[in-house]
Design a protein around this motif. Structure first.
Motif, PDB file in Angstrom:
ATOM      1  N   ASP A  54      40.935  35.268  44.013  1.00 13.58           N
ATOM      2  CA  ASP A  54      39.923  35.890  44.860  1.00 13.58           C
ATOM      3  C   ASP A  54      38.844  36.598  44.047  1.00 13.58           C
ATOM      4  O   ASP A  54      37.725  36.791  44.534  1.00 13.58           O
ATOM      5  CB  ASP A  54      40.601  36.886  45.798  1.00 13.58           C
ATOM      6  CG  ASP A  54      39.819  37.094  47.078  1.00 13.58           C
ATOM      7  OD1 ASP A  54      39.349  36.087  47.627  1.00 13.58           O
ATOM      8  OD2 ASP A  54      39.666  38.241  47.517  1.00 13.58           O
ATOM      9  N   ILE A  61      45.276  37.196  44.354  1.00 14.62           N
ATOM     10  CA  ILE A  61      44.292  38.210  43.959  1.00 14.62           C
ATOM     11  C   ILE A  61      43.414  37.694  42.824  1.00 14.62           C
ATOM     12  O   ILE A  61      42.184  37.856  42.833  1.00 14.62           O
ATOM     13  CB  ILE A  61      45.008  39.510  43.547  1.00 14.62           C
ATOM     14  CG1 ILE A  61      45.729  40.117  44.752  1.00 14.62           C
ATOM     15  CG2 ILE A  61      44.022  40.508  42.956  1.00 14.62           C
ATOM     16  CD1 ILE A  61      46.631  41.283  44.405  1.00 14.62           C
ATOM     17  N   ALA A  77      43.098  42.162  47.780  1.00 12.35           N
ATOM     18  CA  ALA A  77      42.425  41.195  46.916  1.00 12.35           C
ATOM     19  C   ALA A  77      41.096  41.713  46.374  1.00 12.35           C
ATOM     20  O   ALA A  77      40.732  41.421  45.233  1.00 12.35           O
ATOM     21  CB  ALA A  77      42.215  39.888  47.678  1.00 12.35           C
TER      22      ALA A  77
END
Length: 534
Positions: free
Chosen positions: A132, A129, A369
């Motif tokens: 991202d 995450i 994400a």
């Protein structure tokens, strides 16, 4: 098939007779060795270019631009050393996948107790995450620059477009690798085009690459930030999984050939990434060191963000340069978002062994994400998104030991790698590099936290409570790293080739594996293709 042979008769006469010869048996695995060298190599090209996007993502772009603005070409040598470090670490991840037939998350699941597995999975998901966030926000900034789309709408567009591109997996992972490679080349073309326009002094650029130097304000801090931004934790899971999409004979020769080809391919991909990083630093270094800069341009150079860089280039070089930058940022964000989502599905599948359809896993991973980026872009706008990128880079620095430590342990273990484990020289070098990178990241985090603690405007009581909360967590963090470093391996993942006749091992060493002997590492269709819903 008939052949002519010279035969001696009983009375010394000689005659030519036709002898029938049956053709040699064909073998499905024989193609691995019979291909010409260059064709065999090209069958392994692809994973390295997907992995190289982690070194070209928007977060790295922002760090590069700030380093160029502050120090011109002085820190280019840091990029060179950092990518050499990255090549060594990434090659270990590829070797682990090729040798064991499992990627890093799967080997962790086989090795550690359940409570450790769940902790490592949670940390890996947070790392995906965090990785991202710059990719999503960078793509959203690019869409805003090119088409004036609001930032929050750009975040949503990023999620949907990434899922569409991931749908290419239906036609095989090679198609996805081709798309990402094209985006890498597009990014290279944009920045090389800008580099040719600003024409940085070649002598200064070469000096910056090959002459280590740290001078001026914050040079050490910027060098640490450059190194810390290069090795991404999710990239280690990704690379060890991508290599499993290729068929490799389970013999010493087959595995060694595959490891060598993946090393060469990764080296070429990271060389392209190195040149792009050099171009990014050189462009901002040349722009911000120009004479007679306006006050607005100087302010932008002192605090470059992904958004302000567009206005900086537009004001100094013209509108076309801003468009080129936005196209490069779009290619960087979209391709690195694809690889980040891809890494997320391997993390979830490897640690938890979920029996979830891969297309559904992609949607779940992608939705998780983009949520932080969407919330911050709606509430905080451009400035909030820029702060979120900084927070994400700190999280990645914090996360790195929990993927790097298991990789260093497993790649040096006979129970995991058999005869393909690291040599003593590679063990020494890789551990020095790994501990050095981890030490840099811990230093970066601890000094940043202590600096914030001493300079914030909170009451003294508030700082005391924060210290009471954070310092035990830092102690637990260090103890967890020590546990991963010194825990003895138990699980055995290396399997000797199964041989049912004396010629089987000879055939494998000649590159002619026989699938009936069970001497081929299984081709991981689940990692090569994604079946979309009917």
């Amino acid at each position: 098939m008939d052949s002519l042979q010279l035969q001696h008769g009983n009375e010394g006469s000689k005659r030519i007779v036709a002898v029938h010869e049956s053709p040699p048996p064909t073998d499905p695995g024989k193609h691995f060795d019979q291909k010409p060298g260059w064709r065999k190599f090209f069958s392994f090209v692809g994973p390295g270019f997907l992995v190289s996007m982690a070194y070209l993502d928007p977060g790295n772009m922002e760090t590069d631009m700030q380093a160029g603005a502050d120090h011109r070409y002085e820190l280019l040598w840091v990029i060179l050393i950092g990518l050499v470090f990255a090549l060594i670490i990434q090659s270990l991840a590829a070797n682990l996948g090729v040798t064991t037939g499992k990627h890093l998350a799967e080997v962790c699941r086989a090795e550690y107790p359940k409570y450790v597995i769940y902790c490592l999975w949670a940390l890996a998901e947070v790392a995906v995450i965090a990785a991202d966030i710059p990719e999503v926000i960078g793509t959203a900034f690019a869409l805003n620059i090119l088409f004036h789309i609001p930032l929050w709408a750009g975040v949503l567009c990023t999620g949907s477009s990434t899922l569409l591109l991931l749908g290419l997996q239906r036609y095989g992972v090679r198609k996805l690798e081709l798309v990402v490679s094209i985006l890498v080349l597009l990014m290279a073309a944009c920045f090389f085009g800008e580099m040719s326009y600003v024409k940085p002094p070649a002598k200064d650029v070469l000096k910056g690459i090959f002459v280590p130097k740290l001078s001026g304000h914050s040079a050490t801090g910027d060098a640490i930030a450059l190194i810390g931004a290069l090795v991404m934790p999710h990239n280690l899971f990704l690379h060890s999984a991508l290599v499993l999409s290729r068929k490799v004979p389970n013999s010493v020769r087959g595995i060694n050939d595959a490891c060598r080809f993946f090393l060469i391919e990764s080296g070429l991909a990271l060389l392209v990434a190195f040149f792009i990083n050099v171009a990014i630093i050189s462009v901002t270094g040349a722009v911000c060191s120009a004479t007679n800069l306006s006050q607005e341009t100087s302010d932008n150079c002192n605090n470059i963000t992904l958004n302000s860089a567009s206005f900086l280039l537009k004001n100094v070089l013209g509108k076309s340069s801003s468009i080129l930058y936005a196209v490069a940022l779009l290619a960087s964000g979209q391709s690195s978002a694809i690889t980040g989502t891809y890494a997320g599905q391997f993390v979830m599948q490897g640690f938890l062994d979920l029996k979830m359809k891969i297309w559904l896993r992609n949607i779940v991973t992608r939705s998780i994400a983009i949520t932080p980026s969407l919330i911050v872009s709606i509430i905080g706008g451009s400035s909030g998104a820029g702060q979120l990128i900084i927070i994400a880079s700190m999280i990645l620095s914090f996360e790195l030991p929990f993927s790097l430590m298991p990789l260093l342990k497993f790649s040096s273990s006979a129970s995991k790698m058999g005869p393909h484990k690291n040599s003593i020289y590679i063990i020494i070098v890789s551990w020095i590099l790994g501990l050095g990178i981890i030490g840099i990241n811990i230093y970066y985090l601890s000094t940043g936290f202590v600096g914030w603690l001493t300079n914030n405007s909170l009451p003294r009581v508030g700082n005391v409570f924060i210290g009471i909360l954070v310092f035990p967590l830092m102690a637990a963090y260090i103890l967890a790293v020590i546990y991963l470093m010194f825990r003895k391996d138990h699980a055995v993942t290396f399997k000797e080739p199964i041989t049912f006749d004396p010629n089987a091992q000879v055939d494998m060493e000649n590159g002619n594996p026989n699938p009936h002997h069970g001497d081929c590492i299984p081709h991981r269709e689940d990692l090569a293709d994604v079946t979309l819903p009917e």
